[in-house]
Design a protein around this motif. Structure first.
Motif, short mmCIF file in Angstrom:
data_model
loop_
_atom_site.label_atom_id
_atom_site.label_comp_id
_atom_site.label_asym_id
_atom_site.label_seq_id
_atom_site.Cartn_x
_atom_site.Cartn_y
_atom_site.Cartn_z
N SER A 1 -0.12 6.96 3.08
CA SER A 1 -0.09 5.51 3.22
C SER A 1 -0.22 5.07 4.68
O SER A 1 -0.71 3.98 4.97
CB SER A 1 1.22 4.97 2.65
N VAL A 2 0.19 5.92 5.62
CA VAL A 2 0.12 5.58 7.05
C VAL A 2 -1.20 6.03 7.67
O VAL A 2 -1.84 5.27 8.40
CB VAL A 2 1.30 6.22 7.81
N CYS A 3 -1.62 7.26 7.36
CA CYS A 3 -2.77 7.87 8.06
C CYS A 3 -3.99 8.04 7.16
O CYS A 3 -5.06 8.40 7.67
CB CYS A 3 -2.39 9.25 8.61
N GLY A 4 -3.85 7.82 5.87
CA GLY A 4 -4.93 8.17 4.97
C GLY A 4 -4.91 9.66 4.65
O GLY A 4 -4.09 10.42 5.20
N PRO A 5 -5.78 10.12 3.78
CA PRO A 5 -5.81 11.54 3.41
C PRO A 5 -6.49 12.39 4.48
O PRO A 5 -7.71 12.40 4.59
CB PRO A 5 -6.61 11.56 2.10
N ILE A 6 -5.71 13.10 5.28
CA ILE A 6 -6.26 13.96 6.34
C ILE A 6 -6.62 15.30 5.71
O ILE A 6 -5.76 16.04 5.24
CB ILE A 6 -5.24 14.15 7.47
N ALA A 7 -7.90 15.61 5.70
CA ALA A 7 -8.40 16.75 4.93
C ALA A 7 -7.96 18.08 5.52
O ALA A 7 -7.88 18.24 6.74
CB ALA A 7 -9.93 16.69 4.88
N VAL B 1 0.84 -1.20 0.00
CA VAL B 1 0.00 0.00 0.00
C VAL B 1 0.87 1.25 0.00
O VAL B 1 0.58 2.23 -0.70
CB VAL B 1 -0.94 -0.01 1.22
N THR B 2 1.94 1.23 0.77
CA THR B 2 2.86 2.38 0.80
C THR B 2 3.47 2.64 -0.57
O THR B 2 3.54 3.77 -1.03
CB THR B 2 3.97 2.14 1.84
N LEU B 3 3.93 1.56 -1.21
CA LEU B 3 4.53 1.71 -2.54
C LEU B 3 3.50 2.20 -3.55
O LEU B 3 3.81 3.05 -4.41
CB LEU B 3 5.12 0.37 -2.99
N ALA B 4 2.27 1.69 -3.46
CA ALA B 4 1.23 2.13 -4.38
C ALA B 4 0.92 3.60 -4.19
O ALA B 4 0.73 4.34 -5.17
CB ALA B 4 -0.04 1.29 -4.17
N ALA B 5 0.86 4.06 -2.94
CA ALA B 5 0.61 5.48 -2.68
C ALA B 5 1.72 6.34 -3.26
O ALA B 5 1.46 7.41 -3.84
CB ALA B 5 0.48 5.72 -1.18
#
Length: 363
Positions: A285-291, A151-155
């Motif tokens: 990748s760690v926290c998601g998109p924090i708006a 997931v990190t690499l994909a992000a």
């Protein structure tokens, strides 16, 4: 007819003219000195605010931890009340640390985008960089069944592709790069949002719920290993980004001027975008998109500094916002744990409307 000769130049005005030059130089020096003092005070105040936010997040809440117990737990010396060690080391402290790293990364990234685009409304959220990381990560998580490093690499790949598109499409017409970058970013963000919706429609209930929690932006469940990886990225990328601040300020003054003083805008933007991609992709990748954190930090720092932009100040503002927002999400509503992205979204939307109103009234 008698023609009066022009009066001879007695030199009475020369001293006055000569005296104005050092006066203006002294005024410029005083102004710069005042700006430096204000900058130091603002940075010091933000550091104090961040320390207070860390104290609030780690020690207060539904389970209060005293300062002596905090040091006993961290240093591993002495006895502590039952459950305090688990609550501090597995919940409060990791969320405070990752909130700091995420806020620093997003705040610095947002200020960088606003400098490059010469627009206070620009940010990785608006320009599609965050959505590129999110779309790639959600696709890997739901469709490919990946997790962790995948997931990190994909992000990282998703953000990099959006950054390449921004550079390529916005540089096609010299002098219009900032405006075109914003328009291209909005278009890419809309397209990638559709991709995310399509992926969620294909997911089973469990995967869709997991992806939706991640897309909201949350610090819950973050491990110390993930924190360590994010810390390495921030420690490497942030100093390099701060080192490019002078060139970014030149680019803010205009492409022609920047190129004339030895800071080619295309190269400067590419270098800064590479660093922003690393920061945004690692954080997402760690926290998601924090708006709204990347969007809010730059304008707040600029107002604190009296109109001057500062990547370092914006990074500290971002850290304070995320840490306090995570604490508010955990304890503001009894028996409800709101993700940090919900809190920043609730706060950020009115701020955006207020900023738009200010921009319109000042124009």
């Amino acid at each position: 007819m008698t023609v009066n000769a022009p009066a001879a130049d007695t030199g009475t005005e020369t001293p006055h003219l000569v005296e104005t030059v050092p006066d203006r130089v002294a005024e410029v020096r005083r102004s710069r000195s005042h700006a430096r003092r204000r900058g130091h005070l603002v940075l010091g105040g933000l550091l104090v605010a961040w320390l207070l936010a860390m104290v609030v997040r780690t020690l207060l809440g539904d389970f209060t931890i005293t300062v002596p117990d905090f040091w006993r737990i961290v240093l591993g010396t002495g006895e502590v009340p039952g459950g305090a060690e688990f609550i501090l080391l597995d919940s409060k402290l990791p969320r405070a640390v990752v909130g700091t790293l995420a806020g620093v990364a997003l705040g610095a990234s947002g200020a960088t985008f606003q400098l490059m685009a010469r627009n206070p409304l620009a940010s990785p959220d608006v320009l599609g960089l965050t959505m590129g990381a999110s779309a790639a990560a959600v696709f890997t998580l739901v469709i490919l069944g990946g997790s962790g490093a995948a997931v990190t690499l994909a992000a990282l790949v998703g953000s990099a592709l959006v950054a390449v598109a921004l550079l390529t499409l916005s540089a096609s017409r010299p002098g219009s790069a900032p405006t075109r970058m914003i328009l291209v970013g909005i278009a890419l963000s809309a397209m990638l949002t559709s991709v995310v919706h399509w992926v969620l429609l294909r997911a089973d209930i469990y995967r869709a719920h997991e992806a939706m929690v991640w897309l909201t932006g949350s610090l819950n469940g973050v491990t110390w290993r993930q924190i360590g990886l994010l810390g390495v990225v921030v420690a490497l990328a942030l100093p390099l980004l701060l080192a490019t601040a002078r060139e970014l300020h030149l680019v803010e003054l205009g492409d022609d001027l920047a190129a004339g003083v030895g800071a080619p805008p295309g190269i400067v933007r590419a270098r800064a975008l590479l660093l922003v991609v690393l920061l945004v992709a690692a954080t997402t990748s760690v926290c998601g998109p924090i708006a709204f954190v990347a969007f809010l930090s730059g304008p707040i720092a600029r107002r604190l500094l009296g109109g001057r932009a500062s990547i370092g100040a914006a990074a500290l503002v971002g850290a304070v916002i995320v840490v306090l927002a995570d604490h508010a999400g955990a304890y503001a509503v009894p028996e409800v744990n709101l993700p940090v992205g919900v809190v920043t979204g609730v706060v950020g939307a009115p701020f955006l409307l207020w900023l738009l109103t200010r921009e319109r009234s000042s124009s």
